[in-house]
Structure formats: structure tokens, C-alpha cells
Design a protein around this motif. Structure first.
Motif, PDB file in Angstrom:
ATOM      1  N   LEU A 100       0.773  -1.266  -0.045  1.00  0.00           N
ATOM      2  CA  LEU A 100      -0.072  -0.159  -0.012  1.00  0.00           C
ATOM      3  C   LEU A 100       0.673   1.052  -0.221  1.00  0.00           C
ATOM      4  CD1 LEU A 100      -2.900  -0.890   2.369  1.00  0.00           C
ATOM      5  CD2 LEU A 100      -3.033  -1.021  -0.101  1.00  0.00           C
ATOM      6  N   GLN A 101       2.013   1.181   0.636  1.00  0.00           N
ATOM      7  CA  GLN A 101       2.783   2.385   0.711  1.00  0.00           C
ATOM      8  C   GLN A 101       3.531   2.493  -0.648  1.00  0.00           C
ATOM      9  OE1 GLN A 101       6.013   2.291   3.732  1.00  0.00           O
ATOM     10  NE2 GLN A 101       7.086   4.136   2.783  1.00  0.00           N
ATOM     11  N   GLN A 102       3.901   1.696  -1.438  1.00  0.00           N
ATOM     12  CA  GLN A 102       4.237   1.953  -2.693  1.00  0.00           C
ATOM     13  C   GLN A 102       3.542   2.605  -3.487  1.00  0.00           C
ATOM     14  OE1 GLN A 102       6.712  -1.211  -4.387  1.00  0.00           O
ATOM     15  NE2 GLN A 102       6.445  -0.428  -6.518  1.00  0.00           N
ATOM     16  N   GLN A 103       1.848   1.961  -3.448  1.00  0.00           N
ATOM     17  CA  GLN A 103       0.926   2.464  -4.379  1.00  0.00           C
ATOM     18  C   GLN A 103       0.662   3.822  -3.883  1.00  0.00           C
ATOM     19  OE1 GLN A 103      -2.225  -0.509  -3.325  1.00  0.00           O
ATOM     20  NE2 GLN A 103      -1.516  -1.796  -5.084  1.00  0.00           N
ATOM     21  N   GLY A 104       0.671   4.178  -2.666  1.00  0.00           N
ATOM     22  CA  GLY A 104       0.467   5.650  -2.105  1.00  0.00           C
ATOM     23  C   GLY A 104       1.501   6.787  -2.776  1.00  0.00           C
ATOM     24  N   GLN A 105       2.632   6.105  -2.743  1.00  0.00           N
ATOM     25  CA  GLN A 105       3.496   7.237  -2.954  1.00  0.00           C
ATOM     26  C   GLN A 105       3.872   7.343  -4.431  1.00  0.00           C
ATOM     27  OE1 GLN A 105       7.032   5.889   0.629  1.00  0.00           O
ATOM     28  NE2 GLN A 105       7.561   7.684  -0.674  1.00  0.00           N
ATOM     29  N   LYS A 106       3.382   6.533  -5.372  1.00  0.00           N
ATOM     30  CA  LYS A 106       3.030   6.870  -6.738  1.00  0.00           C
ATOM     31  C   LYS A 106       2.419   8.307  -6.991  1.00  0.00           C
ATOM     32  CE  LYS A 106       2.966   2.122  -8.366  1.00  0.00           C
ATOM     33  NZ  LYS A 106       2.201   0.984  -9.029  1.00  0.00           N
ATOM     34  N   GLU A 107       1.729   8.609  -5.850  1.00  0.00           N
ATOM     35  CA  GLU A 107       0.716   9.796  -5.956  1.00  0.00           C
ATOM     36  C   GLU A 107       1.024  10.783  -5.123  1.00  0.00           C
ATOM     37  OE1 GLU A 107      -0.944   9.555  -8.876  1.00  0.00           O
ATOM     38  OE2 GLU A 107      -1.219   7.277  -8.951  1.00  0.00           O
ATOM     39  N   VAL A 108       1.871  10.705  -4.272  1.00  0.00           N
ATOM     40  CA  VAL A 108       2.112  11.549  -3.120  1.00  0.00           C
ATOM     41  C   VAL A 108       3.683  11.631  -2.939  1.00  0.00           C
ATOM     42  CG1 VAL A 108       1.801  11.913  -0.913  1.00  0.00           C
ATOM     43  CG2 VAL A 108      -0.077  11.094  -1.859  1.00  0.00           C
ATOM     44  N   SER A 109       3.982  12.876  -2.829  1.00  0.00           N
ATOM     45  CA  SER A 109       5.702  13.272  -2.873  1.00  0.00           C
ATOM     46  C   SER A 109       6.084  12.448  -1.407  1.00  0.00           C
ATOM     47  CB  SER A 109       5.977  14.686  -2.616  1.00  0.00           C
ATOM     48  OG  SER A 109       5.212  15.174  -1.389  1.00  0.00           O
ATOM     49  N   ALA A 110       7.276  12.521  -1.495  1.00  0.00           N
ATOM     50  CA  ALA A 110       8.241  11.473  -0.429  1.00  0.00           C
ATOM     51  C   ALA A 110       7.745  12.689   1.035  1.00  0.00           C
ATOM     52  CB  ALA A 110       9.541  11.418  -0.565  1.00  0.00           C
ATOM     53  N   SER A 111       7.925  13.848   0.799  1.00  0.00           N
ATOM     54  CA  SER A 111       7.774  14.867   2.092  1.00  0.00           C
ATOM     55  C   SER A 111       6.540  14.608   2.611  1.00  0.00           C
ATOM     56  CB  SER A 111       8.088  16.103   1.600  1.00  0.00           C
ATOM     57  OG  SER A 111       9.395  16.519   1.048  1.00  0.00           O
ATOM     58  N   GLU A 112       5.409  14.719   1.588  1.00  0.00           N
ATOM     59  CA  GLU A 112       4.047  14.695   2.266  1.00  0.00           C
ATOM     60  C   GLU A 112       3.795  12.992   2.577  1.00  0.00           C
ATOM     61  OE1 GLU A 112      -0.481  15.052   0.805  1.00  0.00           O
ATOM     62  OE2 GLU A 112       1.037  15.722  -0.606  1.00  0.00           O
ATOM     63  N   ALA A 113       4.310  12.084   2.098  1.00  0.00           N
ATOM     64  CA  ALA A 113       4.186  10.791   2.681  1.00  0.00           C
ATOM     65  C   ALA A 113       4.685  10.624   3.995  1.00  0.00           C
ATOM     66  CB  ALA A 113       4.952   9.734   1.778  1.00  0.00           C
ATOM     67  N   ASN A 114       5.939  11.462   4.424  1.00  0.00           N
ATOM     68  CA  ASN A 114       6.629  11.290   5.616  1.00  0.00           C
ATOM     69  C   ASN A 114       5.634  11.740   6.817  1.00  0.00           C
ATOM     70  OD1 ASN A 114       8.235  10.476   7.513  1.00  0.00           O
ATOM     71  ND2 ASN A 114       9.923  11.663   6.275  1.00  0.00           N
ATOM     72  N   ILE A 115       5.017  12.909   6.402  1.00  0.00           N
ATOM     73  CA  ILE A 115       4.199  13.625   7.257  1.00  0.00           C
ATOM     74  C   ILE A 115       3.013  12.748   7.838  1.00  0.00           C
ATOM     75  CG2 ILE A 115       2.558  15.632   7.595  1.00  0.00           C
ATOM     76  CD1 ILE A 115       4.554  17.086   5.687  1.00  0.00           C
ATOM     77  N   ILE A 116       2.532  11.884   6.663  1.00  0.00           N
ATOM     78  CA  ILE A 116       1.071  11.292   6.981  1.00  0.00           C
ATOM     79  C   ILE A 116       1.613  10.116   7.766  1.00  0.00           C
ATOM     80  CG2 ILE A 116      -0.269   9.748   5.694  1.00  0.00           C
ATOM     81  CD1 ILE A 116      -0.355  11.699   3.315  1.00  0.00           C
ATOM     82  N   LEU A 117       2.789   9.421   7.573  1.00  0.00           N
ATOM     83  CA  LEU A 117       3.155   8.311   8.311  1.00  0.00           C
ATOM     84  C   LEU A 117       3.792   8.439   9.380  1.00  0.00           C
ATOM     85  CD1 LEU A 117       5.336   6.561   5.366  1.00  0.00           C
ATOM     86  CD2 LEU A 117       2.984   5.920   6.048  1.00  0.00           C
ATOM     87  N   SER A 118       3.932   9.851   9.752  1.00  0.00           N
ATOM     88  CA  SER A 118       4.247  10.161  11.173  1.00  0.00           C
ATOM     89  C   SER A 118       3.115  10.319  11.916  1.00  0.00           C
ATOM     90  CB  SER A 118       5.105  11.431  11.086  1.00  0.00           C
ATOM     91  OG  SER A 118       4.216  12.611  10.926  1.00  0.00           O
TER      92      SER A 118
END
Length: 291
Positions: free
Chosen positions: A270-288
Motif C-alpha cells: 500500500l505504501q508503494q501504491q500511495g507514494q506513486k501519487e504523493v511526494s516523499a515529503s508529504e508521505a513522511n508527514i502522513i506516516l508520522s
């Protein structure tokens, strides 16, 4: 009726954010499941637990790989050049293996440096230092000449302030000085940022199941080497370590199986699928935001 391109892009970004929120929730349950194992009378060592969980996570991918191969799903996303020669197929497999090795190394360093750092750094301080990755990720993006939206910087700042408040209550000398353990934990945080950054770069080029299966299997090998080395250094034999008392507890195996399936295999895909559409910076914020 044709869907406007902007609406389609917005829907994809919303889907990516939703998937990453699910990943954050799954990550939040990881500590609970592992705590059940560590609460046993004779709990496993960190290396034994990591190796066991790594191989269980690898086994969780087997049914998906069998089904994918049966349906003929492409391992690497198709490009405009659809050459089918043997040399191109070999190159595609090499690129997939190369990507899997890189992600496995960053993932292993993120966890390994944290585990070593925790030997000399208190948990509250380590928790804060680990979450410094929300700052490291946009910096890595900038150094690699990728633009970082101002909204991402604001989100990173808010997340960092919140994490500071949550983490600093347990220590009165929270940020006075840095020890070797602190630097190791920060190294783990930087490794996690590099993992997120590289996954955003290469994730769209490969099939999620194939890439994450290779990464997970390589991680299991690395954890097994760690387990073997730590067992040797402790003076135990491998056979004694494999027959440790914790291995007879069904609760331990059920907890490890869940940690390998939910926060492991499912979260990785799911993370790989999500990061196809979301930048690494935003992904890190969400995962935190993991509970």
C-alpha cells in the motif's frame, strides 16, 4: 463523458493519501504486536525476532507471486519501447533486483541504526530523533533538485513541533548534548528518509508485489546474518538459539504472523501504491501520524 485531467489527478492524490493513512494505522499496530512477544517470560532477542518476522513476511508474498505469475502481470511497468528480446528481459530483471537491494539496504539501516542507538539513548529521546525524518526528507528532495511545496514545509514544521511536545516530557535534558547513540538514531532517521525518497522515485516503475517481495526477502537475509553474528558473539550455538523457549509459544507466532502480514506485507504494498501519487515529503508527514 471524459473526466477532466485535473479531477483525475486530484482523485489519484486523494487515493494516495488515503492509502498512506491506512499504512500509518498499520504501522501503529506493529509496536502492539511486538510488545506481546517481548512480554513473554523468555522473549527473543531483537535479531531473532527480526529474522523470524522477515521470513514470515517473505512467505506472505508467496501466494501473491504465484497468482501474479499465473495471470501474467508485468514485473516492470511497460514503456513506449516494447522490445521483447531476451537481453531486455534480463535487463528488466536486473533493474528490479537493483531497486530491491537499494530499498532493502535503506530499510535495514533505518531499523538497525535505531536498534543500536537505543542501547545508549533513552526511548523518549530516540522517539523524537527518529521522527526528525520529517525534516530530513524535504532536505533530501531539495539536495536532489526536487521542488518541495511550501505546504509540505509547513506540515513538516507542525509535525516536528507536535512530536517534540509528545517526546520531550520524559526528559529534562532533552536536547542539551548529543551522544554516539543519538547520532546513530539520527542516521536511522536519515536512512528512512532516503528510503521514502527513493521509493517515490522508482516505485512507479515496478510492480508493487515483485519489488516489495524482493526487498522483503533481502531484508530477511540481512536480519538472518545479524541473527547469526549476534548468536555467535553471545557464545550460543545456532541450534540452541533456534530452539529458544519463546519458539514454543503460539501467542508469539500469532503476533509475529500479524506483524509480518499487516504492518509488513500489506503496508509495504500500500505504501508503494500511495507514494506513486504523493511526494516523499508529504508521505513522511502522513506516516508520522501513526497512533
Amino acid at each position: 463523458e471524459k473526466i477532466p485531467e485535473n479531477d483525475d489527478k486530484s482523485n489519484n492524490i486523494l487515493k494516495g493519501r488515503t492509502l498512506l493513512l491506512i499504512v500509518a494505522l498499520l504501522y501503529g499496530t506493529l509496536n502492539v504486536s511486538l510488545r506481546l512477544v517481548y512480554q513473554l517470560e523468555f522473549p527473543p532477542t531483537a535479531s531473532a525476532l527480526s529474522a523470524a518476522r522477515g521470513w514470515m513476511a517473505s512467505l506472505c508474498f508467496v501466494p501473491l507471486l504465484i497468482n501474479k505469475n499465473g495471470t501474467g502481470t508485468a514485473t516492470i511497468k511497460p514503456t513506449e519501447d516494447k522490445g521483447n528480446n531476451l537481453e531486455e528481459m534480463k535487463n528488466n530483471k536486473y533493474q528490479l533486483l537493483k531497486a530491491g537491494i537499494e530499498l532493502a539496504v535503506w530499510n535495514f539501516l533505518a531499523q538497525g541504526l535505531l536498534n543500536i542507538g537505543l542501547m545508549s539513548t533513552e526511548s523518549a529521546r530516540a522517539s523524537f530523533l527518529t521522527q526528525m525524518s520529517v525534516v530530513f526528507t524535504p532536505i533530501v528532495c531539495l539536495l536532489c533538485k526536487q521542488s518541495v511545496p511550501s505546504a509540505a514545509w509547513i506540515g513538516c514544521s507542525v509535525a516536528l513541533v507536535g512530536l517534540t511536545i509528545l517526546s520531550s516530557g520524559a526528559s529534562s535534558s532533552f536536547m542539551i548534548s548529543f551522544s554516539t547513540g543519538d547520532y546513530l538514531v539520527l542516521g536511522g532517521a536519515l536512512s528512512w528518509s532516503l528510503y521514502l525518497f527513493r521509493l517515490s522515485q522508482i516505485g512507479s516503475k515496478f510492480d508493487e508485489i515483485s519489488l516489495q517481495a524482493i526487498k522483503t526477502a533481502l531484508l530477511a537475509v540481512m536480519y538472518s546474518i545479524w541473527f547469526g553474528c549476534s548468536t555467535y558473539l553471545s557464545g550460543e550455538t545456532i541450534s540452541t538459539a533456534l530452539l529458544a523457549p519463546w519458539t514454543t509459544h503460539i501467542v508469539a507466532w500469532l503476533a509475529l504472523f500479524y506483524s509480518a502480514l499487516g504492518p509488513g506485507m500489506i503496508a509495504d504494498i500500500l505504501q508503494q501504491q500511495g507514494q506513486k501519487e504523493v511526494s516523499a515529503s508529504e508521505a513522511n508527514i502522513i506516516l508520522s501520524m501513526e497512533p
